[in-house]
Motif scaffolding. Sequence first.
Motif, mmCIF file in Angstrom:
data_model
loop_
_atom_site.group_PDB
_atom_site.id
_atom_site.type_symbol
_atom_site.label_atom_id
_atom_site.label_comp_id
_atom_site.label_asym_id
_atom_site.label_seq_id
_atom_site.Cartn_x
_atom_site.Cartn_y
_atom_site.Cartn_z
ATOM 1 N N SER A 1 2.455 58.160 -33.411
ATOM 2 C CA SER A 1 1.624 57.788 -34.559
ATOM 3 C C SER A 1 0.164 58.024 -34.186
ATOM 4 N N LYS B 1 -2.203 56.026 -34.143
ATOM 5 C CA LYS B 1 -2.652 54.910 -33.318
ATOM 6 C C LYS B 1 -2.178 55.085 -31.869
ATOM 7 N N GLN B 2 -0.912 55.442 -31.713
ATOM 8 C CA GLN B 2 -0.401 55.670 -30.362
ATOM 9 C C GLN B 2 -1.195 56.778 -29.665
ATOM 10 N N VAL C 1 -9.765 48.711 -29.737
ATOM 11 C CA VAL C 1 -8.852 47.708 -30.296
ATOM 12 C C VAL C 1 -8.815 46.477 -29.393
ATOM 13 N N HIS D 1 1.918 47.673 -28.939
ATOM 14 C CA HIS D 1 2.552 48.982 -28.816
ATOM 15 C C HIS D 1 3.136 49.264 -27.429
#
Lengths: 200, 200
Positions: B3, B5-6, B36, B44
């Motif tokens: 993703s 984000k990952q 973050v 995650h």
Amino acid sequence: MLSPKQRVFIEAGRKEFVRNGYGSSSIRTIAQEAGVSLSALYYHYKNKQDLLLAILLDGVDTYDAVCNAELARVGDDPVEQIRAFVKGNVIFRTQFPEQGRMIATEVRNLEPEGARLYEERRRAGRRRIRDIIDRGVAQGVFTTKYPDDCRRSILAMVSAIANWYDPAGPDDPDEIAERYADLSLALLCPTITGGEGDRR
Amino acid sequence: MLSPKQRVFIEAGRKEFVRNGYGSSSIRTIAQEAGVSLSALYYHYKNKQDLLLAILLDGVDTYDAVCNAELARVGDDPVEQIRAFVKGNVIFRTQFPEQGRMIATEVRNLEPEGARLYEERRRAGRRRIRDIIDRGVAQGVFTTKYPDDCRRSILAMVSAIANWYDPAGPDDPDEIAERYADLSLALLCPTITGGEGDRR
């Protein structure tokens, strides 16, 4: 020359660094491993960084000694010298695996001052193979168009032996040295069918 | 697939691991770098080890993608395939240097479960060049007596490009790929004058 005490510290340090990596290694564990107090260790090496540099330079000393011993056995024929150089490298990788591993993985943990000292020593060592290749090219014995890439490739090939060599396995270091000398000479003396000319 | 984000986490982690090494890297710094909170990162990846594995597997994904793209351009001639394979490797080492560096230095920090997963992926990748060489040997195109050493040597040679390649330097990746393909074929197709037969 290292004193017997320094040798004990260097071997204990190498063991710990190889096991845990420099970042996660503890100077306290190294002192324990060496069977001395922390202050005795600090008497010889002012910190973990100082010990790392000593271990890496000791690795270079070993490497130089092994290569020079092999080169001393041959005359000045560049082909023989490549065989001797490769043999020295194979001996280093197979007989001194922990020194080799330190050089492969921990040099990047040197701080600038140590990195400079270390790099100076290495540069002198790299001149050894550069000179052999230059002479072979000048004499027309080595026909490669890429002497720099050959030099780097030979060093990489022999270093990688450490990744698979197993002292308990079937491969004898002398045979490995023969094979890698052959491969090194295949790089240095390519022919029309053997790669460089072959652009189908 | 990662993703977005990952991808941010993986890039922040890679940056920190390349800079400080796994042992000295802090998951807190990585979260800061990614912009973050620590708990968002932990949502995650359950710990630093889990992130390391994700980064290394992402490196293998990139490597596989680049090699497979080059191999897809050529037919089944083993000589062409070696050229394509080497080109893929040169692209990986020159365009994705941090992925390459992670693989070179941080795999040893994987714990057993991650090491097993990683090794499985790598084994599949190594089969790629092994198959090309086996076919070339079977067809008599590759005349080397040492196919295993050739495979290991080619992988070592191209990996070592990362040690000297400078994006600002004079060497263009396409030219490097040509040279290293030539060198690889010189190993695979030696001749009587080119090393293997030359035991003066």
